[in-house]
Design a protein around this motif. Sequence first.
Motif, mmCIF file in Angstrom:
data_model
loop_
_atom_site.group_PDB
_atom_site.id
_atom_site.type_symbol
_atom_site.label_atom_id
_atom_site.label_comp_id
_atom_site.label_asym_id
_atom_site.label_seq_id
_atom_site.Cartn_x
_atom_site.Cartn_y
_atom_site.Cartn_z
ATOM 1 N N UNK A 279 -26.286 -130.490 -2.275
ATOM 2 C CA UNK A 279 -25.191 -129.652 -2.766
ATOM 3 C C UNK A 279 -24.214 -129.341 -1.637
ATOM 4 N N UNK A 280 -24.720 -129.131 -0.429
ATOM 5 C CA UNK A 280 -23.831 -128.936 0.714
ATOM 6 C C UNK A 280 -23.018 -130.202 0.969
ATOM 7 N N UNK A 281 -23.674 -131.356 0.880
ATOM 8 C CA UNK A 281 -22.964 -132.626 1.058
ATOM 9 C C UNK A 281 -21.814 -132.735 0.058
ATOM 10 N N UNK A 282 -22.089 -132.394 -1.185
ATOM 11 C CA UNK A 282 -21.082 -132.489 -2.238
ATOM 12 C C UNK A 282 -19.918 -131.540 -1.970
ATOM 13 N N UNK A 283 -20.227 -130.312 -1.569
ATOM 14 C CA UNK A 283 -19.174 -129.332 -1.300
ATOM 15 C C UNK A 283 -18.248 -129.806 -0.182
ATOM 16 N N UNK A 284 -18.828 -130.304 0.896
ATOM 17 C CA UNK A 284 -18.023 -130.750 2.035
ATOM 18 C C UNK A 284 -17.219 -132.000 1.682
ATOM 19 N N UNK A 285 -17.827 -132.931 0.948
ATOM 20 C CA UNK A 285 -17.153 -134.187 0.627
ATOM 21 C C UNK A 285 -16.105 -134.028 -0.469
ATOM 22 N N UNK A 286 -16.422 -133.239 -1.495
ATOM 23 C CA UNK A 286 -15.536 -133.124 -2.648
ATOM 24 C C UNK A 286 -14.469 -132.044 -2.488
ATOM 25 N N UNK A 287 -14.680 -131.098 -1.567
ATOM 26 C CA UNK A 287 -13.707 -130.026 -1.389
ATOM 27 C C UNK A 287 -12.299 -130.535 -1.101
ATOM 28 N N UNK A 288 -12.123 -131.401 -0.112
ATOM 29 C CA UNK A 288 -10.774 -131.914 0.162
ATOM 30 C C UNK A 288 -10.161 -132.632 -1.040
ATOM 31 N N UNK A 289 -10.996 -133.351 -1.807
ATOM 32 C CA UNK A 289 -10.494 -134.059 -2.978
ATOM 33 C C UNK A 289 -10.018 -133.073 -4.044
ATOM 34 N N UNK A 290 -10.756 -131.977 -4.218
ATOM 35 C CA UNK A 290 -10.365 -130.973 -5.207
ATOM 36 C C UNK A 290 -9.029 -130.340 -4.849
ATOM 37 N N UNK A 291 -8.845 -130.016 -3.563
ATOM 38 C CA UNK A 291 -7.580 -129.411 -3.138
ATOM 39 C C UNK A 291 -6.430 -130.390 -3.315
ATOM 40 N N UNK B 44 -14.847 -117.723 0.238
ATOM 41 C CA UNK B 44 -15.980 -118.636 0.045
ATOM 42 C C UNK B 44 -16.402 -118.702 -1.416
ATOM 43 N N UNK B 45 -16.312 -117.609 -2.137
ATOM 44 C CA UNK B 45 -16.716 -117.622 -3.546
ATOM 45 C C UNK B 45 -15.747 -118.454 -4.384
ATOM 46 N N UNK B 46 -14.455 -118.231 -4.212
ATOM 47 C CA UNK B 46 -13.456 -118.979 -4.975
ATOM 48 C C UNK B 46 -13.454 -120.447 -4.554
ATOM 49 N N UNK B 47 -13.627 -120.696 -3.262
ATOM 50 C CA UNK B 47 -13.669 -122.076 -2.798
ATOM 51 C C UNK B 47 -14.767 -122.867 -3.483
ATOM 52 N N UNK B 48 -15.970 -122.281 -3.542
ATOM 53 C CA UNK B 48 -17.072 -122.949 -4.215
ATOM 54 C C UNK B 48 -16.791 -123.164 -5.691
ATOM 55 N N UNK B 49 -16.159 -122.188 -6.337
ATOM 56 C CA UNK B 49 -15.839 -122.321 -7.751
ATOM 57 C C UNK B 49 -14.868 -123.457 -8.019
ATOM 58 N N UNK B 50 -13.809 -123.528 -7.219
ATOM 59 C CA UNK B 50 -12.824 -124.595 -7.388
ATOM 60 C C UNK B 50 -13.472 -125.962 -7.200
ATOM 61 N N UNK B 51 -14.233 -126.097 -6.121
ATOM 62 C CA UNK B 51 -14.819 -127.406 -5.800
ATOM 63 C C UNK B 51 -15.796 -127.852 -6.884
ATOM 64 N N UNK B 52 -16.698 -126.965 -7.300
ATOM 65 C CA UNK B 52 -17.702 -127.400 -8.268
ATOM 66 C C UNK B 52 -17.169 -127.441 -9.697
ATOM 67 N N UNK B 53 -16.064 -126.786 -9.979
ATOM 68 C CA UNK B 53 -15.392 -127.024 -11.249
ATOM 69 C C UNK B 53 -14.853 -128.442 -11.301
ATOM 70 N N UNK B 54 -14.276 -128.873 -10.202
ATOM 71 C CA UNK B 54 -13.775 -130.249 -10.085
ATOM 72 C C UNK B 54 -14.923 -131.250 -10.157
ATOM 73 N N UNK B 55 -15.990 -130.961 -9.433
ATOM 74 C CA UNK B 55 -17.162 -131.847 -9.425
ATOM 75 C C UNK B 55 -17.744 -131.981 -10.830
ATOM 76 N N UNK B 56 -17.876 -130.878 -11.537
ATOM 77 C CA UNK B 56 -18.441 -130.902 -12.891
ATOM 78 C C UNK B 56 -17.610 -131.792 -13.804
#
Length: 555
Positions: free
Chosen positions: A92-104, A529-541
């Motif tokens: 899950x940490x891997x996904x957050x770090x890798x997908x975060x830039x893509x979500x933004x 950190x809370x909103x960041x995680x929400x944005x990233x995993x909304x995109x991932x989902x």
Amino acid sequence: MVEAAMSFDETFDLVIVGSGCASVTAALAVQAAGGSAVILEKQALFGGSTAFSGGIAWIPANPLLGDDSAEAGRTYLDAIVGAPDKASPVEKRDSFIAQGPMAVQFLLDQGVDLIRVPWPDYYSNEPGGHEYGRTISAALFDLRELGDWQDKLGYFYGFPRMPVGSWEFVDLTLAKTTWKGKRAALKLAWNMLKDKLTGARTVGSGNALQGRMLKAALDHRVPIRLENEVTGLEIDAGAVVGVTVRTAQGERRIGARKGVLLNAGGFSRNAEMRKAFQPQPNTGAWTMANPGDTGGPMQMAMALGADVDCMEEAWWTPGSLLPDGTYGGFHVPGESGKPGVIIVGPDGRRLGNEAGAYMEFGQRMYASGAVPAWAIIEGRTLTRYSWGPVLAGKSPAPFVESGYFVKADTLADLARKAGIDPDGLVGEVARFNGFAERGVDEDFGRGASHHNRAMGDPGNRPNPTLGKIEAGPFYAVEILPLDVGTSGGLVTDENARVLRADGSAIPGLYAAGNITAPVVGHTYPGAGASIGGGIVFGYVAACHAMAPGDRQGAG
């Protein structure tokens, strides 16, 4: 839980429950993949607790930074969160770090105007910590751009709708003592004057972020249904295939071809859940989360066998209430980190680093049995810096008369009036004053990090955050563990799928935001950190649900 037994009134690829930070990100990602999505919000206003918030997102190595790397972000995340666990496994940490830039980048491409803001990582001196910060926000936003929707965006009454970003509030506390603070005050005054002259309704913070998200959703014709409360999850052969919804026109059943995404917040305003899971005392009366944060969708998922973690946690933001019970201010660390202020428990002893991370400070309050705690403020401090409802240099007398402030000429008398151990407080202040004189907090390291120092006064020497408490009158304010949402919930994997206790995924069910156990675990590494995680995993989902194949929520 409802077993599907009849045809649906309508069907979408992804049904999104709640309108928090993940909702629009997910809906737009589904549409970009050629699918359809609907956002269902039980309240009459859009935005969830994100609209109530500072509107900032902590996302390492995102394209707005330019001076960060995935490696540094991961080093810091690991250093702060610690050993992997259910809430924050390696994948899950891997996904957050890798997908975060893509979500933004995706949101930028969809027309959401995001900007980088100066907000140092909360533990900026730890390995991988960033001194400028990894936080982004939305540019100021004119609500008139929403047309008929401009009055359908939720907001927190404690944050007046003003043309100012949340990252500028710390500068505003220095308006009496620094040129930077004066510039921030002048900028705000000018923006307010422009709005008055032009009729603009310019907002910052969570209203700017969710306002821009809502504008993007409307521009892309995402269906948004307000006052549509999801009352059940539709199940077929063990998979979530839709939802039951209560509307003004009656009950409806909405099908989900690819899955259901829960973005409905935590359980901040559910007294029974707080009693069952959270440290006490806490009934939810001290939360500043949105009124819809009642835990219903989380309970629905739990009834399906969903695992939970971090349920004892909240995004603690220690602050005060006015005598009438309304919001008085979030004080840690932007105000409690100023010279001449400490926070103590009933024994008179300090609880932690008053210029440090607010979530950790709230945890320390409970761990020390210091609920409530007390801020001890030297009178000269109130002439230099603002404190909640008290503007810098304004007389605190009305707040003494109302009972908000306790006031005394000596520390011992102040302690007796507030119910604090007098000997403990006098001794602690003497020790603290020695730290202030030497510029080194030997107990909690206040002022040792770049983030700490940013909360202080740069003109105060030798440590921007440390100042003696020695000249009366002295003031005390009751400090409570306020919060902006609970931060425990459904266990999810690297694809935002909701998991059972055995690690298997519940087919068709995704979750993101405060309804989940977060990737940052029991910590808060940086602003947003809370909103960041929400944005990233909304995109991932959304991306996972729309990937080729049958129902993507399947285990």
